[in-house]
Motif scaffolding. Structure first.
Motif, PDB file in Angstrom:
ATOM      1  N   TYR A   1       0.827  -1.213   0.000  1.00 21.59           N
ATOM      2  CA  TYR A   1       0.000   0.000   0.000  1.00 21.59           C
ATOM      3  C   TYR A   1       0.862   1.265   0.000  1.00 21.59           C
ATOM      4  CZ  TYR A   1      -3.479   3.454   1.412  1.00 21.59           C
ATOM      5  OH  TYR A   1      -4.288   4.559   1.468  1.00 21.59           O
ATOM      6  N   ASN A   2       1.885   1.284   0.848  1.00 16.14           N
ATOM      7  CA  ASN A   2       2.755   2.468   0.919  1.00 16.14           C
ATOM      8  C   ASN A   2       3.495   2.704  -0.394  1.00 16.14           C
ATOM      9  OD1 ASN A   2       2.061   3.175   3.509  1.00 16.14           O
ATOM     10  ND2 ASN A   2       3.786   2.140   4.482  1.00 16.14           N
TER      11      ASN A   2
ATOM     12  N   GLY B   1       4.101   5.962  -5.192  1.00 10.34           N
ATOM     13  CA  GLY B   1       4.123   6.124  -6.643  1.00 10.34           C
ATOM     14  C   GLY B   1       3.069   7.112  -7.105  1.00 10.34           C
ATOM     15  N   TYR B   2       1.877   7.036  -6.510  1.00  9.86           N
ATOM     16  CA  TYR B   2       0.784   7.936  -6.873  1.00  9.86           C
ATOM     17  C   TYR B   2       1.134   9.388  -6.540  1.00  9.86           C
ATOM     18  CZ  TYR B   2      -3.743  10.305  -6.467  1.00  9.86           C
ATOM     19  OH  TYR B   2      -4.774  11.191  -6.571  1.00  9.86           O
TER      20      TYR B   2
ATOM     21  N   TYR C   1       4.593   2.163 -10.877  1.00 11.94           N
ATOM     22  CA  TYR C   1       5.040   1.222  -9.843  1.00 11.94           C
ATOM     23  C   TYR C   1       4.912  -0.211 -10.362  1.00 11.94           C
ATOM     24  CZ  TYR C   1       5.293  -1.464  -5.529  1.00 11.94           C
ATOM     25  OH  TYR C   1       5.642  -2.390  -4.578  1.00 11.94           O
ATOM     26  N   PHE C   2       6.014  -0.956 -10.278  1.00 12.58           N
ATOM     27  CA  PHE C   2       6.054  -2.357 -10.709  1.00 12.58           C
ATOM     28  C   PHE C   2       6.026  -3.258  -9.480  1.00 12.58           C
ATOM     29  CE2 PHE C   2       8.730  -6.114 -11.763  1.00 12.58           C
ATOM     30  CZ  PHE C   2       7.837  -6.721 -12.645  1.00 12.58           C
TER      31      PHE C   2
ATOM     32  N   PHE D   1      -6.749  -2.714   4.526  1.00  6.44           N
ATOM     33  CA  PHE D   1      -6.956  -1.845   3.370  1.00  6.44           C
ATOM     34  C   PHE D   1      -8.178  -0.948   3.558  1.00  6.44           C
ATOM     35  CE2 PHE D   1      -4.557  -5.224   0.923  1.00  6.44           C
ATOM     36  CZ  PHE D   1      -3.443  -4.433   0.682  1.00  6.44           C
ATOM     37  N   TYR D   2      -9.229  -1.480   4.138  1.00  2.14           N
ATOM     38  CA  TYR D   2     -10.439  -0.689   4.371  1.00  2.14           C
ATOM     39  C   TYR D   2     -10.136   0.490   5.299  1.00  2.14           C
ATOM     40  CZ  TYR D   2     -15.345   0.413   5.260  1.00  2.14           C
ATOM     41  OH  TYR D   2     -16.559   1.059   5.337  1.00  2.14           O
ATOM     42  N   ASN D   3      -9.385   0.215   6.333  1.00  2.37           N
ATOM     43  CA  ASN D   3      -9.035   1.263   7.298  1.00  2.37           C
ATOM     44  C   ASN D   3      -8.147   2.324   6.659  1.00  2.37           C
ATOM     45  OD1 ASN D   3      -9.164   2.260  10.042  1.00  2.37           O
ATOM     46  ND2 ASN D   3      -7.048   1.609  10.301  1.00  2.37           N
ATOM     47  N   TRP D   4      -7.159   1.884   5.851  1.00  2.00           N
ATOM     48  CA  TRP D   4      -6.244   2.835   5.205  1.00  2.00           C
ATOM     49  C   TRP D   4      -6.969   3.684   4.157  1.00  2.00           C
ATOM     50  CZ3 TRP D   4      -2.498  -1.822   4.392  1.00  2.00           C
ATOM     51  CH2 TRP D   4      -1.858  -2.102   5.598  1.00  2.00           C
TER      52      TRP D   4
END
Length: 508
Positions: free
Chosen positions: A42-43, A48-49, A55-56, A173-176
């Motif tokens: 995720y980080n 990258g965003y 991002y690969f 993922f939901y929390n982030w």
């Protein structure tokens, strides 16, 4: 076997918005990614965003066959593929109007108006299939209910109430994403970045049949793994055994046997890879090989005398169970008050595994004759005599290879009787505890069920000793055998003035 291989880096939208369905085959290991891997993924994507940089993620290896062209068998990469799908699921809940996400998550059924999940797990060692299917069907309401359980009394986020790894990871993922949405409101650009500028490299291997495609993909899988990818040897061996069982029409029998093997290993705290390592030494011994070992995967997949070339899957499993039985025997016998237990404990205290490997080979080779305790003790004494005389060193392996060869030929091994001189005890290194126990057992007929080894004098005892004791003298005797005492009671971090009374509580 010619390899029909294609590899082209693709953005995620081309990985998931396709007609095909990804299948994680039955012989694969269960899903295992945890918090750290999810957070790193995720980080990295978020970085990258923010920096507007592509991002690969990595590669996946897929087997395609001509019989069922719309099923992709995932040979490698199931962890990252599954985890990305969990992230896309969360994004689809926060952005239900983004229809392309739903196309990534589901495949339209050719025969009716129903849809099928984009990724299906058939792993037989776990409940991955049902657990993954459940989280991919979550609604916003499902997420919120689980989220309530994930907030502890302090208001911190915790996944202790989640039922499995899929729930844990999808809730991370939901929390982030919830945190991101609260700060930025709009997800559209982020979703577009993930689908169009995050890449995977699918390595696709084709074949006329499922088995043909799988074998080609596994060959690439093995090669990449030998170049340093983090995949276990047991995964490769299980897939090959699975293939043998499949050809024999005995998949269900194999599944049951492999689960029993895995459960036995877990119960006895044995790594399956270690069982195969013992197996390789038995084979080497029977072949009379005393040269240096090679990579375990290379040994079982490349050598002409590998059991994968010479035996059926059930014969190989039987050999593996015999090794586990030998390890169980050692585990059970070394905690008994017997003479045999003395020597087993001393093998376990040696500083590397080579003497134990020779012991396991001995137990397997003589299994059909029953355990002759007297013969086993004589073998252990000779083995200990050799290893302990050589000291703490891996160079003993070369003679251990000769010992294993003789054991496999059912020859008597050398007694290794050597004259001991005082210099042998000047640098014991990691063997100091083993020598202390050996000295103790030379005057005792049977073993202790459990023991601890303590130092009589330590640096903190200086003030309790007479003035004739200096730090230099304490340092001189610190690691000498005479400074060690074997106890049948727990050792305590106490000074020498209190040890006398405490040692008096011992039954020795």
């Amino acid at each position: 076997m010619a390899l029909s291989l294609s590899a082209e880096q693709k953005e995620l939208i081309k990985i998931f918005k396709i007609e095909e369905q990804y299948i994680i085959p039955e012989y694969q290991r269960p899903y295992s990614w945890k918090y750290d891997q999810c957070l790193t993924l995720y980080n990295d994507i978020m970085e990258g965003y923010i920096n507007s940089e592509d991002y690969f993620i990595g590669n996946i290896i897929i087997a395609k066959n001509d019989i069922d062209k719309y099923k992709f068998e995932v040979i490698d990469g199931q962890q990252r593929l599954t985890t990305i799908l969990l992230l896309l699921k969360v994004l689809s809940v926060f952005s239900p109007e983004t229809k392309v996400l739903h196309s990534c998550l589901e495949q339209e059924d050719w025969e009716n108006t129903n849809t099928q999940p984009r990724l299906v797990s058939k792993v037989f060692e776990s409940e991955d299939g049902e657990e993954l299917k459940e989280v991919l069907s979550f609604t916003k309401n499902n997420f919120e209910k689980i989220l309530e359980k994930c907030i502890d009394r302090k208001g911190d986020f915790s996944t202790r109430n989640c039922k499995n790894k899929f729930q844990e990871n999808i809730m991370f993922f939901y929390n982030w994403i919830a945190f991101y949405v609260n700060k930025n409101n709009d997800l559209k650009d982020f979703i577009k970045f993930i689908l169009q500028r995050v890449y995977l490299l699918p390595i696709e291997l084709g074949g006329t049949t499922v088995d043909d495609a799988r074998n080609k993909a596994l060959k690439i899988f093995e090669t990449l793994n030998n170049r340093g990818m983090s995949l276990t040897d047991a995964d490769i061996f299980k897939s090959k055994l699975y293939g043998k069982a499949e050809k024999a029409g005995e998949i269900n029998r194999f599944k049951t046997a492999w689960k029993d093997l895995r459960n036995n290993c877990e119960f006895n705290n044995i790594e399956i890879d270690d069982v195969f390592r013992y197996y390789s030494h038995i084979i080497r011994g029977k072949e009379g090989k005393t040269t240096s070992e090679i990579n375990l995967r290379e040994f079982f997949t490349r050598l002409e005398y590998s059991p994968f070339n010479l035996k059926n899957y059930d014969e190989i499993l039987e050999d593996l169970f015999h090794i586990i039985e030998a390890l169980e025997f050692i585990k059970e016998e070394k905690i008994k008050e017997t003479e045999l237990a003395k020597w087993l404990q001393l093998i376990e205290l040696y500083t590397n595994q080579y003497p134990k490997i020779a012991l396991v080979v001995f137990l397997v080779i003589y299994k059909n004759e029953g355990i002759n305790v007297s013969k086993l003790i004589d073998f252990l004494k000779n083995l200990i005599r050799y290893a302990y005389f050589q000291g703490s060193t891996t160079t003993i392996k070369f003679e251990i290879y000769n010992i294993i060869k003789d054991v496999c030929a059912k020859k008597e091994i050398n007694s290794y009787v050597e004259d001991i001189v005082e210099n042998n005890f000047n640098s014991l290194g990691g063997l100091k505890f083993g020598y202390a126990l050996l000295a103790f057992y030379l005057k005792r007929h049977v073993a202790l069920r459990s023991f601890n080894i303590d130092k009589l004098v330590t640096y903190k005892d200086e003030k309790y000793l007479s003035e004739s004791w200096t730090i230099e003298e304490i340092k001189k005797i610190d690691n000498q055998i005479g400074n060690f005492v074997v106890l049948d009671i727990p050792k305590k971090n106490i000074t020498i003035d209190k040890k006398v009374n405490y040692y008096n509580t011992s039954m020795l």
